[in-house]
Design a protein around this motif. Structure first.
Motif, PDB file in Angstrom:
ATOM      1  N   LYS A 132      19.042 -31.915  -3.854  1.00 56.78           N
ATOM      2  CA  LYS A 132      18.254 -32.955  -3.186  1.00 56.78           C
ATOM      3  C   LYS A 132      16.819 -32.890  -3.699  1.00 56.78           C
ATOM      4  O   LYS A 132      16.157 -31.854  -3.613  1.00 56.78           O
TER       5      LYS A 132
ATOM      6  N   ASN B  22      14.091 -31.521  -1.406  1.00 61.74           N
ATOM      7  CA  ASN B  22      14.087 -30.060  -1.254  1.00 61.74           C
ATOM      8  C   ASN B  22      13.385 -29.405  -2.439  1.00 61.74           C
ATOM      9  O   ASN B  22      12.611 -28.461  -2.262  1.00 61.74           O
TER      10      ASN B  22
ATOM     11  N   GLU C 112      24.053 -32.537  -6.915  1.00 64.53           N
ATOM     12  CA  GLU C 112      23.991 -32.320  -5.464  1.00 64.53           C
ATOM     13  C   GLU C 112      22.643 -31.771  -5.006  1.00 64.53           C
ATOM     14  O   GLU C 112      22.383 -31.667  -3.810  1.00 64.53           O
TER      15      GLU C 112
ATOM     16  N   LYS D 218      20.354 -27.539  -2.451  1.00 61.26           N
ATOM     17  CA  LYS D 218      21.469 -28.426  -2.107  1.00 61.26           C
ATOM     18  C   LYS D 218      21.440 -28.837  -0.641  1.00 61.26           C
ATOM     19  O   LYS D 218      21.712 -29.988  -0.311  1.00 61.26           O
TER      20      LYS D 218
END
Length: 116
Positions: free
Chosen positions: A87, A90, A85, A43
């Motif tokens: 990403k 990531n 949420e 996140k």
């Protein structure tokens, strides 16, 4: 009597050999459990927690077959949908940050049926 026992043992061993690959198949529960420590990183980024990398490495080690890798891929895509949420960048770099190479891109757009 001895030949009957030998036949039984042969059948038992054959069953174990045939069923062994199926008894260790990865499930979405396995994927979620192993990647749960990664959620905050996914996140918000930052440093990857050691338990997260342990989970990534464990998942990679458990996904030995093409069906296991396809299942893991599909579970990750489902997780993206339930956690908007997260990403994508990531998630994409997480295996590398944990020193793991996987044979597909972690992305909600990955076609998991093509994962080998």
């Amino acid at each position: 009597m001895a030949s009957m026992m030998m036949k039984f043992l042969c059948v038992a061993v054959a069953c174990m050999v045939v069923l062994a690959p199926y008894s260790e198949a990865i499930t979405c529960d396995d994927v979620v459990e192993k990647l749960k420590p990664c959620l905050e990183y996914l996140k918000g980024g930052g440093a990857v927690p050691a338990p997260c990398c342990a989970g990534v490495k464990g998942l990679n080690a458990a996904a030995k077959t093409t069906p296991d890798r396809q299942t893991a891929c599909g579970c990750m895509k489902t997780t993206y949908k339930s956690h908007p949420e997260i990403k994508v960048d990531n998630a994409r770099v997480l295996p590398g940050k944990c020193g793991v190479k996987i044979p597909y891109k972690i992305s909600p757009k990955t076609d998991c049926s093509k994962v080998k």
